[in-house]
Design an enzyme around this catalytic site. Structure first.
Site, mmCIF file in Angstrom:
data_model
loop_
_atom_site.group_PDB
_atom_site.id
_atom_site.type_symbol
_atom_site.label_atom_id
_atom_site.label_comp_id
_atom_site.label_asym_id
_atom_site.label_seq_id
_atom_site.Cartn_x
_atom_site.Cartn_y
_atom_site.Cartn_z
ATOM 1 N N TYR A 56 15.405 -5.571 -6.554
ATOM 2 C CA TYR A 56 15.623 -4.133 -6.668
ATOM 3 C C TYR A 56 16.063 -3.720 -8.067
ATOM 4 C CZ TYR A 56 14.686 -3.601 -1.755
ATOM 5 O OH TYR A 56 14.037 -3.591 -0.547
ATOM 6 N N GLN A 94 9.251 8.393 2.714
ATOM 7 C CA GLN A 94 9.553 6.984 2.908
ATOM 8 C C GLN A 94 9.746 6.283 1.566
ATOM 9 O OE1 GLN A 94 5.817 6.781 5.320
ATOM 10 N NE2 GLN A 94 7.008 5.433 6.636
ATOM 11 N N HIS A 112 14.351 6.397 3.759
ATOM 12 C CA HIS A 112 14.475 4.970 3.434
ATOM 13 C C HIS A 112 15.407 4.708 2.257
ATOM 14 C CE1 HIS A 112 10.446 3.842 5.625
ATOM 15 N NE2 HIS A 112 11.433 4.187 6.441
ATOM 16 N N CYS A 139 32.790 -2.133 -6.756
ATOM 17 C CA CYS A 139 32.610 -0.757 -6.305
ATOM 18 C C CYS A 139 33.497 0.162 -7.138
ATOM 19 C CB CYS A 139 32.977 -0.645 -4.829
ATOM 20 S SG CYS A 139 33.059 1.059 -4.208
ATOM 21 N N CYS A 142 36.489 1.335 -4.619
ATOM 22 C CA CYS A 142 37.505 0.440 -4.038
ATOM 23 C C CYS A 142 37.616 -0.905 -4.743
ATOM 24 C CB CYS A 142 37.225 0.212 -2.550
ATOM 25 S SG CYS A 142 35.802 -0.849 -2.219
ATOM 26 N N SER A 180 0.619 4.754 5.616
ATOM 27 C CA SER A 180 -0.224 3.798 6.338
ATOM 28 C C SER A 180 -0.270 4.080 7.835
ATOM 29 C CB SER A 180 0.293 2.370 6.118
ATOM 30 O OG SER A 180 1.580 2.222 6.702
ATOM 31 N N ASN A 204 -4.903 11.185 2.484
ATOM 32 C CA ASN A 204 -4.670 9.755 2.278
ATOM 33 C C ASN A 204 -5.829 9.144 1.496
ATOM 34 O OD1 ASN A 204 -3.107 7.467 2.558
ATOM 35 N ND2 ASN A 204 -3.291 7.338 4.785
ATOM 36 N N LEU A 205 -5.584 7.959 0.948
ATOM 37 C CA LEU A 205 -6.640 7.242 0.248
ATOM 38 C C LEU A 205 -7.706 6.773 1.228
ATOM 39 C CD1 LEU A 205 -7.573 6.146 -2.516
ATOM 40 C CD2 LEU A 205 -6.304 4.047 -2.005
ATOM 41 N N GLU A 206 -7.253 6.383 2.412
ATOM 42 C CA GLU A 206 -8.148 5.954 3.482
ATOM 43 C C GLU A 206 -7.496 6.288 4.814
ATOM 44 O OE1 GLU A 206 -8.452 1.838 2.521
ATOM 45 O OE2 GLU A 206 -6.503 1.321 3.400
#
Length: 236
Positions: A56, A94, A112, A139, A142, A180, A204-206
């Site tokens: 990430y 998403q 998400h 953090c 804390c 999707s 959509n693309l497909e």
């Protein structure tokens, strides 16, 4: 100008693909090179947090190098014009990038999570975050070294889905862009819209996995078909 109506738009990776953001289906993308079980699940994070942080961190570092594309700007334009006409546009995404925000969309439900946020598992505080994370990152609230990406992993509950359901109850139109149709509960929204007998548009693309549930479909690059569709809606 758009007529007064309430629109719910679900966006997936396909809307950001033309900006250079990896999707699950890219043959040489990040999701092919990395096992989702290892980097996108709570179990994977528990087993190897350093690996997950590295994955990430790389995706977060990519954010400044990608920009919103015409699809993002078109959806922001649709929202602005619809609000002027007395309606609403709720953007359920998403995606964990910040391209919708940068394009100017305001009513966004990022179910998400966000790449540019981090969460402390000790105190629960969520922080805006642009730097790398590690197992040694304290953090800011804390000081516990229990930070994690602010991402909803497989097996976790999407964030703010109650708000999504509320928006769907008021919707006059449901649109899915670049999805999707395989990731639930978001993929179930078109079925909910069908039960309410409101129009359902797939851009959509497909064809998606649930393409048969839509009343209208257009296929092609999001950066091309979304602006064209928005222009039609605004001129109708």
């Amino acid at each position: 100008m758009a007529k007064a109506q309430n629109i719910v738009i679900l966006t997936g990776a396909g809307v950001s693909a033309d900006s250079g953001v990896d999707t699950f289906r890219d043959p040489d993308g990040a999701w092919v090179k990395n096992d989702p079980v290892k980097v996108c699940t709570p179990e994977g994070f528990a087993a190897d947090p350093a690996l997950v942080h590295a994955f990430y961190n790389a995706r977060r570092a990519q954010l400044p190098s990608v920009d919103p594309n015409p699809a993002h700007f078109a959806l922001a334009k649709l929202e602005a014009e619809t609000v002027k006409a007395g309606g609403t546009v709720t953007l359920v995404t998403q995606n964990v990038d910040n391209l919708h925000q940068r394009a100017g969309s305001e009513r966004i439900l990022p179910i998400h999570g966000h790449l540019d946020k981090a969460e402390c598992t000790s105190c629960g505080k969520v922080h805006h975050w642009t730097e790398d994370l590690s197992t040694e990152t304290p953090c800011p609230a804390c000081d516990a070294k229990t930070m994690r990406p602010y991402i909803v992993w497989f097996g976790e509950i999407p964030r703010g889905f109650d708000e999504v359901e509320e928006a769907m109850m008021e919707a006059d139109l449901f649109v899915a862009v670049g999805t999707s149709g395989s990731v639930y509960p978001a993929a179930g929204l078109v079925g909910f819209a069908r039960q309410r007998a409101i129009p359902r548009v797939e851009l959509n693309l497909e064809a998606s996995d649930n393409a048969t549930l839509f009343t209208e479909a257009r296929y092609g690059k999001a950066s091309e078909i979304v602006p064209a569709w928005v222009d039609e809606v605004l001129s109708s």
